[in-house]
Design a protein around this motif. Structure first.
Motif, PDB file in Angstrom:
ATOM      1  N   ILE A 497       0.786  -1.090   0.018  1.00  0.00           N
ATOM      2  CA  ILE A 497       0.136   0.039  -0.144  1.00  0.00           C
ATOM      3  C   ILE A 497       0.849   1.236  -0.127  1.00  0.00           C
ATOM      4  O   ILE A 497       2.205   1.357   0.773  1.00  0.00           O
ATOM      5  N   GLY A 498       0.499   2.202  -0.679  1.00  0.00           N
ATOM      6  CA  GLY A 498       1.368   3.593  -0.683  1.00  0.00           C
ATOM      7  C   GLY A 498       0.855   4.545  -1.614  1.00  0.00           C
ATOM      8  O   GLY A 498       1.486   5.713  -1.590  1.00  0.00           O
ATOM      9  N   ASP A 499       0.017   4.394  -2.443  1.00  0.00           N
ATOM     10  CA  ASP A 499      -0.372   5.291  -3.514  1.00  0.00           C
ATOM     11  C   ASP A 499      -0.656   6.628  -2.789  1.00  0.00           C
ATOM     12  O   ASP A 499      -1.809   6.636  -2.078  1.00  0.00           O
ATOM     13  N   ARG A 500      -0.082   7.684  -3.156  1.00  0.00           N
ATOM     14  CA  ARG A 500      -0.210   9.039  -2.776  1.00  0.00           C
ATOM     15  C   ARG A 500      -0.119   9.260  -1.276  1.00  0.00           C
ATOM     16  O   ARG A 500      -0.639  10.219  -0.316  1.00  0.00           O
ATOM     17  N   ARG A 501       0.574   8.327  -0.812  1.00  0.00           N
ATOM     18  CA  ARG A 501       0.975   8.316   0.735  1.00  0.00           C
ATOM     19  C   ARG A 501       2.525   8.672   0.770  1.00  0.00           C
ATOM     20  O   ARG A 501       3.214   8.764  -0.031  1.00  0.00           O
ATOM     21  N   LYS A 502       2.889   9.046   2.212  1.00  0.00           N
ATOM     22  CA  LYS A 502       4.189   9.507   2.388  1.00  0.00           C
ATOM     23  C   LYS A 502       5.381   8.351   2.452  1.00  0.00           C
ATOM     24  O   LYS A 502       6.399   8.519   2.143  1.00  0.00           O
ATOM     25  N   PHE A 503       4.837   7.112   2.840  1.00  0.00           N
ATOM     26  CA  PHE A 503       5.583   5.954   2.731  1.00  0.00           C
ATOM     27  C   PHE A 503       4.754   4.696   2.406  1.00  0.00           C
ATOM     28  O   PHE A 503       3.479   4.837   2.361  1.00  0.00           O
ATOM     29  N   LEU A 504       5.528   3.663   2.305  1.00  0.00           N
ATOM     30  CA  LEU A 504       4.945   2.251   1.996  1.00  0.00           C
ATOM     31  C   LEU A 504       4.534   1.437   3.262  1.00  0.00           C
ATOM     32  O   LEU A 504       5.350   1.671   4.076  1.00  0.00           O
ATOM     33  N   THR A 505       3.402   0.846   3.244  1.00  0.00           N
ATOM     34  CA  THR A 505       2.998  -0.169   4.119  1.00  0.00           C
ATOM     35  C   THR A 505       2.716  -1.636   3.467  1.00  0.00           C
ATOM     36  O   THR A 505       2.636  -1.492   2.240  1.00  0.00           O
ATOM     37  N   ALA A 506       2.350  -2.523   4.119  1.00  0.00           N
ATOM     38  CA  ALA A 506       2.351  -4.042   3.637  1.00  0.00           C
ATOM     39  C   ALA A 506       1.148  -4.607   4.484  1.00  0.00           C
ATOM     40  O   ALA A 506       1.103  -4.562   5.723  1.00  0.00           O
ATOM     41  N   LEU A 507      -0.031  -5.022   3.743  1.00  0.00           N
ATOM     42  CA  LEU A 507      -0.752  -6.107   4.192  1.00  0.00           C
ATOM     43  C   LEU A 507      -0.079  -7.419   3.984  1.00  0.00           C
ATOM     44  O   LEU A 507       0.122  -8.001   2.974  1.00  0.00           O
ATOM     45  N   ILE A 508       0.282  -8.464   4.964  1.00  0.00           N
ATOM     46  CA  ILE A 508       0.931  -9.549   4.834  1.00  0.00           C
ATOM     47  C   ILE A 508       0.206 -10.763   5.612  1.00  0.00           C
ATOM     48  O   ILE A 508      -0.639 -10.835   6.514  1.00  0.00           O
ATOM     49  N   VAL A 509      -0.202 -11.658   4.482  1.00  0.00           N
ATOM     50  CA  VAL A 509      -0.766 -12.878   4.855  1.00  0.00           C
ATOM     51  C   VAL A 509       0.230 -13.884   5.217  1.00  0.00           C
ATOM     52  O   VAL A 509       1.260 -14.233   4.375  1.00  0.00           O
ATOM     53  N   TYR A 541       7.880 -11.055  12.655  1.00  0.00           N
ATOM     54  CA  TYR A 541       7.650 -10.590  11.330  1.00  0.00           C
ATOM     55  C   TYR A 541       8.295  -9.333  11.057  1.00  0.00           C
ATOM     56  O   TYR A 541       8.838  -9.211   9.980  1.00  0.00           O
ATOM     57  N   ASP A 542       8.559  -8.500  12.124  1.00  0.00           N
ATOM     58  CA  ASP A 542       9.134  -7.311  12.026  1.00  0.00           C
ATOM     59  C   ASP A 542      10.708  -7.603  11.597  1.00  0.00           C
ATOM     60  O   ASP A 542      11.230  -6.898  10.614  1.00  0.00           O
ATOM     61  N   LYS A 543      11.198  -8.649  12.316  1.00  0.00           N
ATOM     62  CA  LYS A 543      12.738  -8.961  11.867  1.00  0.00           C
ATOM     63  C   LYS A 543      12.764  -9.513  10.547  1.00  0.00           C
ATOM     64  O   LYS A 543      13.726  -9.014   9.737  1.00  0.00           O
ATOM     65  N   ARG A 544      11.838 -10.353   9.953  1.00  0.00           N
ATOM     66  CA  ARG A 544      12.014 -10.799   8.979  1.00  0.00           C
ATOM     67  C   ARG A 544      11.560  -9.693   7.698  1.00  0.00           C
ATOM     68  O   ARG A 544      12.499  -9.738   6.637  1.00  0.00           O
ATOM     69  N   LEU A 545      10.954  -8.843   7.986  1.00  0.00           N
ATOM     70  CA  LEU A 545      10.498  -7.635   7.062  1.00  0.00           C
ATOM     71  C   LEU A 545      11.735  -6.791   6.912  1.00  0.00           C
ATOM     72  O   LEU A 545      12.227  -6.234   5.953  1.00  0.00           O
ATOM     73  N   ARG A 560       5.572   0.070   7.958  1.00  0.00           N
ATOM     74  CA  ARG A 560       4.647  -0.536   8.818  1.00  0.00           C
ATOM     75  C   ARG A 560       3.981  -1.788   7.910  1.00  0.00           C
ATOM     76  O   ARG A 560       3.991  -1.787   7.040  1.00  0.00           O
ATOM     77  N   PHE A 561       3.368  -2.491   8.848  1.00  0.00           N
ATOM     78  CA  PHE A 561       2.768  -3.724   8.312  1.00  0.00           C
ATOM     79  C   PHE A 561       1.682  -4.162   9.130  1.00  0.00           C
ATOM     80  O   PHE A 561       1.593  -3.788  10.404  1.00  0.00           O
ATOM     81  N   SER A 562       0.842  -5.083   8.717  1.00  0.00           N
ATOM     82  CA  SER A 562      -0.418  -5.473   9.399  1.00  0.00           C
ATOM     83  C   SER A 562      -0.255  -7.012   8.989  1.00  0.00           C
ATOM     84  O   SER A 562      -0.430  -7.189   7.637  1.00  0.00           O
ATOM     85  N   LEU A 563      -0.561  -7.903   9.943  1.00  0.00           N
ATOM     86  CA  LEU A 563      -0.590  -9.319   9.673  1.00  0.00           C
ATOM     87  C   LEU A 563      -2.261  -9.716   9.383  1.00  0.00           C
ATOM     88  O   LEU A 563      -3.152  -9.291  10.460  1.00  0.00           O
ATOM     89  N   LEU A 564      -2.723 -10.279   8.423  1.00  0.00           N
ATOM     90  CA  LEU A 564      -4.089 -10.669   8.077  1.00  0.00           C
ATOM     91  C   LEU A 564      -4.295 -12.101   8.579  1.00  0.00           C
ATOM     92  O   LEU A 564      -3.629 -13.006   8.402  1.00  0.00           O
ATOM     93  N   PRO A 565      -5.627 -12.286   9.141  1.00  0.00           N
ATOM     94  CA  PRO A 565      -5.865 -13.603   9.549  1.00  0.00           C
ATOM     95  C   PRO A 565      -6.495 -14.665   8.504  1.00  0.00           C
ATOM     96  O   PRO A 565      -6.677 -15.856   9.051  1.00  0.00           O
ATOM     97  N   GLU A 566      -6.674 -14.323   7.264  1.00  0.00           N
ATOM     98  CA  GLU A 566      -7.023 -15.053   6.546  1.00  0.00           C
ATOM     99  C   GLU A 566      -6.172 -14.920   4.968  1.00  0.00           C
ATOM    100  O   GLU A 566      -5.910 -13.611   4.755  1.00  0.00           O
ATOM    101  N   GLU A 567      -6.171 -15.829   4.171  1.00  0.00           N
ATOM    102  CA  GLU A 567      -5.622 -15.723   2.696  1.00  0.00           C
ATOM    103  C   GLU A 567      -6.293 -14.812   1.999  1.00  0.00           C
ATOM    104  O   GLU A 567      -7.626 -14.938   1.780  1.00  0.00           O
TER     105      GLU A 567
END
Length: 601
Positions: A497-509, A541-545, A560-567
């Protein structure tokens, strides 16, 4: 290049090629499938019999030339027979993904005007019955598996083909297909719909026949090849894979399922396998995980073998010969290390092809160094599908190869890849405005962004609509970053994620099998919803990222990232049937999570 591609240039139709091959090698095993626990062979003679019976039954039922029927089934020999049976009767067929919902099935049947649908089993029939009242043009459903019903609307394939055998008139069928012009539409294949309702792509006989030539060149298919067929044949590339192997006198063995692939490799021992990048990513992650837990000696031996393999691959790409010493080392490396990887794929793989999405260059080098060169192909439904590909004797890792025969590719001023050639679609079914937008002055606008190097090799950098433009004006390709992050064995899927934002983030499954082992070791209780929020899991996951971030430019790093509970899946609307992420849907569903990631932006 293959010596098998000396047919008259694209003057054929699919039925013409089919009956020529059936007459030339009637006893050759063209298809293979598992029935009741054993592999059963189907010869050209047997397939031709079924095709003629299907064509006769379709004509007897009253489907007129240029009428439309639909196929809703997983891969199986009957799918191929129905495909050629309908084209033999000069009838358009419309494949539908078995994973589609009843509403999606309704849209395609209504939009195409299909009069008949062939379904695999009761679960697929149920989808049709749910929407039957909304489809006045649909007159019949035929189930491939055995079925009895008091409803005249439904019959089964055995009964349908028996009727065809009773009324079979080969001369009448020949009259049907011999009037087909190569420019006539052969099939409608609906796009997977990443940006809205799917569009029916009209592919002509010339489109498809030209691609049969092209796939023969690209894959250098030789008579006697055995292909373990895994990609869905309702998709254009899986279908062309089947056409190519059949017409070049190979054998198509249908894999039972994803779960049985490992056993099928050992039983079939294919020489060709066509897949998607995610499967290769999983193999790579599994081998790396085994190395991490292995002894220092094992890791050292593997590293040495990979080093030797890389030298061989680099020499091949540079069209240079390797020294006798390197050849000897390569033979030793193969015997001690790489033979085990090859044996897991049946031990005879000659050509490994992947398509549909990019694969990290690191993984490409990994397989190539192990003596299994994974060739990337590129194309779209609108291009029948092949546009470009790497050849076993002329490839460059990190690219999608060079254009197929008689195909031109150029880069537009905005970076979009444009193409023209005999495989470019006729247009979109009942969508003249969309057709005009996609086809301009004979050039097809692919929607992909790419580059062409000095040697003519093409690289895809991203989808035009997927490019992220940050608030700072940086153009970023999310797919490249996502592929890097997915190299980690603990991560299954990523959406940047990051369009028109100041930095990139990630939704991670997460890879939930890996995560399950991790939480058991850490004695963390609960289910997936609790695991993805647990502080220990987030720290891991922060270490791995952070490891992935070290390989990225500063503006590309994930803050930054968020872990999702489903695929992400087709069922929950996050993936298309071709396994592409529906970014708009992901953004809508996880809007709250995304806003939390940018809470103090």
């Amino acid at each position: 290049m293959s010596k098998q591609t000396q047919w008259p240039e694209y003057a054929h139709t699919l039925p013409e090629l089919f009956y020529e091959k059936a007459a030339k090698c009637p006893d050759h095993e063209t298809l293979r499938a598992k029935r009741d626990g054993r592999w059963v062979s189907i010869t050209w003679r047997e397939l031709e019999r079924d095709v003629l019976n299907i064509a006769a039954a379709l004509i007897d039922f009253g489907i007129e030339p240029r009428g439309v029927i639909s196929l809703l089934s997983t891969n199986r020999p009957e799918w191929v027979a129905l495909d050629f049976g309908s084209t033999s009767a000069n009838i358009l067929n419309v494949p539908i993904y078995p994973t589609n919902t009843a509403e999606q099935v309704q849209f395609i049947l209504e939009d195409s005007g299909a009069e008949m649908i062939f379904v695999e089993d009761t679960s697929q029939l149920e989808k049709v019955l749910q929407v039957r009242d909304k489809l006045p043009k649909l007159r019949k459903a035929v189930m491939i598996e055995s079925f009895q019903s008091s409803d005249d609307f439904v019959t089964d394939l055995a009964t349908f083909m028996a009727r065809g055998a009773e009324v079979l008139d080969r001369e009448l069928i020949e009259q049907r297909w011999k009037v087909i012009d190569p420019e006539d539409t052969a099939t409608l294949i609906y796009t997977s719909g990443t940006t809205g309702n799917p569009k029916g792509v009209m592919l002509s006989h010339r489109n498809l026949v030209s691609n049969i030539f092209g796939i023969g060149d690209f894959m250098d298919i030789q008579p006697g090849e055995i292909d373990l067929q895994f990609l869905p044949i309702c998709h254009s590339f899986g279908r062309m894979e089947v056409y190519g192997l059949m017409m070049y006198q190979g054998t198509v063995a249908f894999a039972e399922s994803v779960q049985e692939l490992s056993n099928n490799f050992k039983e079939v021992r294919p020489t060709i396998f066509v897949t998607v990048p995610r499967m290769l990513e999983k193999v790579y992650a599994k081998i790396n995980a085994g190395l991490e837990s292995g002894s220092p000696l094992k890791r050292k031996l593997f590293g040495w073998a990979m080093g030797v393999g890389k030298q061989v691959v680099q020499a091949k790409m540079d069209n240079k010969s390797v020294s006798p010493a390197i050849k000897l080392q390569a033979a030793v490396a193969d015997k001690l290390v790489f033979s085990k990887i090859k044996e897991a794929l049946g031990g005879r793989i000659r050509i490994l092809v992947y398509a549909a999405a990019p694969l990290a260059v690191e993984i490409q080098w990994f397989f190539a160094s192990a003596g299994i060169i994974a060739l990337e192909a590129y194309g779209l439904t609108e291009t029948s599908p092949g546009l470009t590909g790497n050849h076993p004797e002329g490839f460059r890792l990190g690219t999608v190869g060079k254009p197929w025969r008689d195909t031109e590719v150029k880069i537009a001023p905005d970076g979009e890849i444009l193409a023209r050639g005999p495989q470019i679609m006729l247009g979109y079914w009942n969508r003249p405005e969309d057709t005009a937008e996609a086809l301009e002055d004979g050039w097809f606008h692919t929607g992909d962004v790419g580059e062409i190097d000095k040697d003519g090799f093409i690289s895809i950098t991203d989808r035009k609509k997927d490019l992220i433009i940050t608030a700072g004006g940086k153009n970023i390709s999310p797919q490249n970053i996502e592929n890097l992050i997915k190299l980690d064995e603990s991560i299954e899927q990523v959406a940047i994620i990051g369009d028109r934002r100041k930095f990139l983030t990630a939704l991670i499954v997460p890879d939930f099998e890996w995560l399950k082992d991790y939480v058991e070791e850490k004695q963390i209780e609960g289910g997936q919803s609790e695991w993805v929020k647990h502080p220990d899991v987030l720290v891991e996951y922060d270490k791995r990222l952070a490891k992935a971030n070290k390989q990225l430019a500063k503006y590309e790093t994930i803050k930054r990232f968020s872990l999702l509970p489903e695929e992400f899946s087709v069922d929950n609307g996050m993936l298309t049937p071709t396994m592409k992420v529906k970014r708009k849907n992901v953004n809508n569903v996880y809007d709250e999570e995304i806003e939390n990631l940018y809470a103090d932006e």
